[in-house]
Design a protein around this motif. Structure first.
Motif, PDB file in Angstrom:
ATOM      1  N   ARG A  53      31.066  38.465  33.790  1.00 27.51           N
ATOM      2  CA  ARG A  53      32.164  38.251  32.894  1.00 27.51           C
ATOM      3  C   ARG A  53      31.788  38.610  31.392  1.00 27.51           C
ATOM      4  NH1 ARG A  53      36.067  34.174  32.482  1.00 27.51           N
ATOM      5  NH2 ARG A  53      35.126  33.206  34.538  1.00 27.51           N
ATOM      6  N   GLU A  54      30.470  38.472  31.089  1.00 30.45           N
ATOM      7  CA  GLU A  54      29.972  38.836  29.748  1.00 30.45           C
ATOM      8  C   GLU A  54      29.950  40.180  29.437  1.00 30.45           C
ATOM      9  OE1 GLU A  54      25.833  38.005  27.124  1.00 30.45           O
ATOM     10  OE2 GLU A  54      26.325  37.000  29.009  1.00 30.45           O
ATOM     11  N   ALA A 104      28.998  34.766  35.986  1.00 26.52           N
ATOM     12  CA  ALA A 104      29.108  34.497  34.572  1.00 26.52           C
ATOM     13  C   ALA A 104      28.422  35.810  33.800  1.00 26.52           C
ATOM     14  CB  ALA A 104      28.237  33.500  34.111  1.00 26.52           C
ATOM     15  N   GLU A 132      37.641  35.759  38.276  1.00 31.95           N
ATOM     16  CA  GLU A 132      36.417  35.050  39.309  1.00 31.95           C
ATOM     17  C   GLU A 132      37.236  34.583  40.456  1.00 31.95           C
ATOM     18  OE1 GLU A 132      33.582  31.352  39.168  1.00 31.95           O
ATOM     19  OE2 GLU A 132      33.948  32.392  37.252  1.00 31.95           O
ATOM     20  N   SER A 192      32.506  33.138  42.606  1.00 30.96           N
ATOM     21  CA  SER A 192      31.968  31.935  42.276  1.00 30.96           C
ATOM     22  C   SER A 192      30.465  31.609  42.945  1.00 30.96           C
ATOM     23  CB  SER A 192      33.085  30.808  42.571  1.00 30.96           C
ATOM     24  OG  SER A 192      33.270  30.507  43.887  1.00 30.96           O
TER      25      SER A 192
END
Length: 380
Positions: A216-217, A213, A229, A205
């Motif tokens: 994740r994508e 982020a 995360e 994080s």
């Protein structure tokens, strides 16, 4: 490329788990605390970057693909041609993604931590390489300390942080610079949908170097990929949250599905016949409704029928073209015409197949089929 392996935890005979380092770290400093937990279920070995830890310094450029090939060679040399789970952080995670593309038959699964399919920019990596070549790795210690650790970690775990920063100071400057240049050239964002092994991605994080982020994508583009995360973690997850990382990896590798050789053979033939672009598009469109069907056709149509030795692939294409005209499946006919060319049928032979279909299937169906064929064959 010859890489060094380090025994970290667990006994031989248990499932093999290979772990990889981050730029500037020795694999022992990064993974030792997590490995202590992982060793309860796995035989944990790590590999060293050139000029890091016990790794031999190098002078010649290399790529992330070279590192991935070096990992396989090191495993073969040390443990034999075993299959293994893989987990790597940062550049070690990039190597894990490359392994999933280049050596999927050797992996039971890949866990990639605090990494990406593309990390940083060409300019930033080349600037860092030049700085380290000029001033040595101590020149990047302060910057790395800020990027590596989430707020409070240095105060909570001074011994672990000191070991990591010391491994950075001790790294060979030329080898470090060459890793930077390998990362500058690394970009597999367009190939993620081709990964066919189970993938777990862990993002911190507080990770500014490889933001959660973005990871994740990217994980969403990997078929079946899973992302978690980690709160309160920056860039060196195995050192910052060793118990959490060990628990997540244990759950992932214990539960990873057994390899399906029929499915793997089917995917190989499917790609060879239809082309990577077509298969990748089909995988990208796969959702909850169509996932089981995609698995079905890969395993049974391609893995059980197209792999049978009784007919050559060109003969199977003749049968498929005739059947598709008979069933008036003209959308499928379009890409199977391209597949027929790939399988060795000439333009003239395709015309003969469609003429034969006109006699035994019907002129209206053959008329439409010839229209489809004209478009496909006009492509060249």
């Amino acid at each position: 490329m010859k890489l060094s392996l380090v025994q970290l935890a667990g006994a031989e005979g248990r499932p093999t788990l290979v772990v990889g380092p981050s730029l500037g770290t020795s694999v022992t400093a990064l993974w030792s605390r997590a490995a202590a937990h992982l060793g309860e279920r796995f035989h944990v070995v790590g590999w060293e970057l050139p000029g890091h830890g016990s790794g031999t310094p190098v002078q010649d450029p290399f790529t992330i693909a070279d590192l991935a090939a070096g990992v396989v060679e090191a495993v073969d040399r040390t443990l034999g041609a075993v299959t293994f789970g893989y987990a790597g952080d940062s550049v070690g995670g990039a190597v894990g993604l490359q392994l999933a593309l280049d050596a999927p038959d050797r992996l039971t699964g890949a866990a990639v931590l605090c990494t990406g399919a593309r990390i940083g920019s060409d300019r930033s990596w080349h600037e860092r390489a030049a700085r380290v070549r000029s001033m040595g790795t101590p020149a990047v210690v302060e910057m790395s300390a800020k990027r590596w650790f989430a707020p409070g970690f240095l105060e909570r775990e001074p011994e672990a942080a000191t070991a990591l920063l010391r491994s950075l100071q001790d790294a060979d400057r030329e080898s470090y610079a060459l890793v930077c240049e390998a990362l500058a050239a690394f970009d597999i964002r367009g190939r993620l949908s081709a990964i066919g092994v189970p993938v777990l991605a862990l993002g911190g994080s507080h990770d500014a170097a490889t933001p959660a982020a973005v990871l994740r994508e990217e994980t969403a583009a990997v078929p079946g990929g899973r992302f978690v995360e980690l709160d309160g973690v920056a860039h060196l997850a195995p050192a910052e949250a060793p118990r959490t990382v060990a628990d997540l990896l244990t759950d992932f590798f214990v539960r990873v599905p057994a390899r399906d050789p029929v499915h793997e053979a089917g995917m190989k033939v499917r790609r060879a016949v239809l082309g990577d672009a077509h298969v990748d598009r089909a995988i990208e469109r796969t959702g909850d409704v169509t996932r089981d069907f995609q698995e079905f056709i890969t395993r049974y149509a391609w893995g059980s029928v197209w792999t049978r030795p009784g007919l050559a692939r060109r003969d199977r294409s003749i049968a498929v073209l005739t059947a598709l005209v008979a069933g008036r499946h003209f959308e499928e006919l379009e890409f199977h015409l391209r597949a027929a060319l790939t399988n060795g049928l000439s333009r003239e032979e395709i015309v003969e197949v469609l003429l034969q279909s006109a006699v035994y299937v019907g002129v209206p169906a053959a008329n439409t089929a010839f229209g489809v064929a004209a478009r496909v064959l006009a492509e060249g």
